[in-house]
Design a protein around this motif. Sequence first.
Motif, PDB file in Angstrom:
ATOM      1  N   SER A 135       1.233  -1.186  -0.057  1.00  0.00           N
ATOM      2  CA  SER A 135      -0.243  -0.140   0.155  1.00  0.00           C
ATOM      3  C   SER A 135       1.148   1.449  -0.049  1.00  0.00           C
ATOM      4  N   VAL A 136       0.169   2.423  -0.312  1.00  0.00           N
ATOM      5  CA  VAL A 136       1.173   3.581  -0.444  1.00  0.00           C
ATOM      6  C   VAL A 136       0.505   4.802   0.648  1.00  0.00           C
ATOM      7  N   SER A 137       1.320   4.829   1.087  1.00  0.00           N
ATOM      8  CA  SER A 137       0.861   5.767   1.636  1.00  0.00           C
ATOM      9  C   SER A 137       1.565   7.365   1.798  1.00  0.00           C
ATOM     10  N   ILE A 138       0.193   7.978   2.283  1.00  0.00           N
ATOM     11  CA  ILE A 138       0.866   9.764   2.019  1.00  0.00           C
ATOM     12  C   ILE A 138       0.650  10.187   3.592  1.00  0.00           C
ATOM     13  N   LYS A 139       2.076  11.314   3.594  1.00  0.00           N
ATOM     14  CA  LYS A 139       2.210  12.714   4.436  1.00  0.00           C
ATOM     15  C   LYS A 139       0.710  12.864   4.497  1.00  0.00           C
ATOM     16  N   ALA A 140       0.239  13.536   5.601  1.00  0.00           N
ATOM     17  CA  ALA A 140      -1.546  13.735   5.832  1.00  0.00           C
ATOM     18  C   ALA A 140      -1.903  13.889   7.679  1.00  0.00           C
ATOM     19  N   LYS A 141      -2.503  14.716   7.393  1.00  0.00           N
ATOM     20  CA  LYS A 141      -2.760  14.919   9.326  1.00  0.00           C
ATOM     21  C   LYS A 141      -3.490  13.154   9.362  1.00  0.00           C
ATOM     22  N   TYR A 142      -3.857  12.568   9.241  1.00  0.00           N
ATOM     23  CA  TYR A 142      -4.571  11.147   9.428  1.00  0.00           C
ATOM     24  C   TYR A 142      -3.578  10.369   9.134  1.00  0.00           C
ATOM     25  N   CYS A 143      -2.178   9.987   8.894  1.00  0.00           N
ATOM     26  CA  CYS A 143      -1.496   9.121   9.186  1.00  0.00           C
ATOM     27  C   CYS A 143      -1.200   8.842  10.072  1.00  0.00           C
ATOM     28  N   HIS A 144      -1.324   8.694  11.322  1.00  0.00           N
ATOM     29  CA  HIS A 144      -1.552   7.314  12.012  1.00  0.00           C
ATOM     30  C   HIS A 144      -2.972   6.650  11.488  1.00  0.00           C
ATOM     31  N   GLU A 145      -3.855   7.268  11.580  1.00  0.00           N
ATOM     32  CA  GLU A 145      -5.089   6.055  11.050  1.00  0.00           C
ATOM     33  C   GLU A 145      -5.235   5.330  10.203  1.00  0.00           C
ATOM     34  N   MET A 146      -4.424   5.670   9.026  1.00  0.00           N
ATOM     35  CA  MET A 146      -4.060   5.682   7.928  1.00  0.00           C
ATOM     36  C   MET A 146      -3.548   4.420   8.005  1.00  0.00           C
ATOM     37  N   ALA A 147      -2.392   4.295   8.868  1.00  0.00           N
ATOM     38  CA  ALA A 147      -1.261   2.908   9.300  1.00  0.00           C
ATOM     39  C   ALA A 147      -1.884   1.747   9.577  1.00  0.00           C
TER      40      ALA A 147
END
Length: 645
Positions: A295-307
């Motif tokens: 999966s491709v991660s994004i540097k965004a404010k919601y990155c902790h839940e996206m992780a």
Amino acid sequence: MLTARLLSFIISHHPLCLLPAARTFPWIFRSRGLSSMDPLNPSSEVPPPTAAQCGAAEEEEKKTPPVGLLPGETVVKEGKAAILFPSANEVFYNPVQEFNRDLTCAVLTEYAREVLAQRGVKLVLPGETERVVVSLSEEEEEVDAQTDEKNGEETPMETATVGEKCERGLRVLEGLSASGLRSVRFALEVPGLKSVTANDFSSKAAALIARNAEYNGVEHLLSASCRDASMLMYEMRGRKDRYDVIDLDPYGSPSAFLDAAVQSVGEGGLLCVTCTDMAVMAGNNTETCYSKYGSVSIKAKYCHEMALRILLHSVDQRAGVYQRYIQPLLCVSVDFYIRVFLRVFTGQVTVKNSVSKQALVYNCVGCGSFHLQRMGRRTTNGKHMKYSPATGPPVGPHCDICGQRHQLGGPIWAEPIHDLEFVQKVLSAVSTNPSRFGTAKRIEGMLSMVTEELEDVPLYYTVDSLSSTIHCTTPPLLQFRSALLHAGHRVSLSHACKNGIKTSAPPADIWDIMRCWEKSNPVKREKLSETSPAFKILSTEPSSEACFTVREDANPQSRKRHLTRFQENPQAFWGPKARAKSGGGLATSLNDKRKRCQNKRKNQITDVGDFKNFHCKKFKVGKCTNGEKCCYSHNLEPTKEDKVE
């Protein structure tokens, strides 16, 4: 625990205690030429010890190491466990993870209670009698009591207590145990266990695990293993050999062990996974995230839940290869790591639903608005389920809010990440027996926030990032939540971020509220660039008027009760420590590095003559052409700068 020397000292100065002591500790008397059966002479009284003698005996007791410790070892106490730990840090130990271990023991206990009840086993824990059933009438209580008595008469339940082996209990594997602290705590604090296997690839760690099991008196439950974790799990893939619970807590990424774990966990088994490579999963290394988790991660404010959702997608994808699927029970993002608890089931039909549970994320680089695109679609046609590719994308080439481009991330898990019924059970057990865990207050606060989160709303916004985009003052959290509620949208906080907002409102309605807030707190429009997202957003009039009157339901119960929802640093330099070296010991201390680098920007040099005390960086690489006119030193001898470093 009294040593032989101190005990001998006390006995020799207290003759009235000699007779029982002689029978209990005969070796002391033999060493002094006495027999435990010799008659005592009461006339030969010995004067009582002086204060100096007592102090000397206490000092001698402190210098004498406890029984079972080797030179250089210390005892680390956590929960009910006491772990022998080498002071040389040959085996990795992280005290910051106490919350992780406490939460794991709480989740494992409730999972064991749920599974073993089907096997006719009832768990007994200290403090269970303190549990109170809320909002029940006396008649209902009497009926429930009679029903329980009848059920007890018909099907007698076997009881399982802490520290005892249960033949119908759970088989637990900790794949990467290090000092074995987590496994020892399982054996001492979780009832209903049949066996606990603590594995580590290091021979030193495996030897220490065996000693810790003996030191805590749980060798009948806990067995040490020195194997490669993946190979150990691959060998247990048979249906009758699978573990009921598998716990993976590596230093870094668990991706190398996920394939073996989803195969060797039993039907409906519990899989516990920890990730500490948050930099990779939070968007700093997107290519590394894809190679490890698909999966491709994004540097965004919601990155902790996206992780969290990236990890769930990765586990589900690996499980699908073997016709298995996952059911998340509890997933939390805590400080610098994430922790997921999920159950694994087998079902070829249910696995087909996995594609519709994954989604791509379109994130605007200008305003931070995001949209989710499901990767599959399922429709019901009578008794049949039809699966088809999803249609999209949900956005155009440019963002409708600010006109900027979109980033594409994912796929991520788009379904709920918590089982609220199970979370309520864990929360009830911890709140009614808080003395069981050292971090009980934080567990109660964290799980309370989890129960308040919106289940069907992935990811979140942050109020400060919305305000930063249009360069206005940040609205108070309660007023912003109230504005969303007045507009008819659902809203909740997020356990992964202090000022995170999860809402069912579309991005257009969120930015309408921010436009209304900016009108009462105006920014200097003349300083905004015409190409900036703020200029584009504020150039559009809001379609509706927002109401910022604070509502009673805007403040959640966890916030009203002032629960400890987020970790407070208990001491200086608190946080993840350096990685353990392969040959033993730790890497260079971070504290030493901080001391070298502190105060570098204070007491700035104002006298040009003082610059001669520092090397010329251009001269070092051969690029300085100023010669003697250079204000820095061209001398290769060590200077003050080198000494500081």
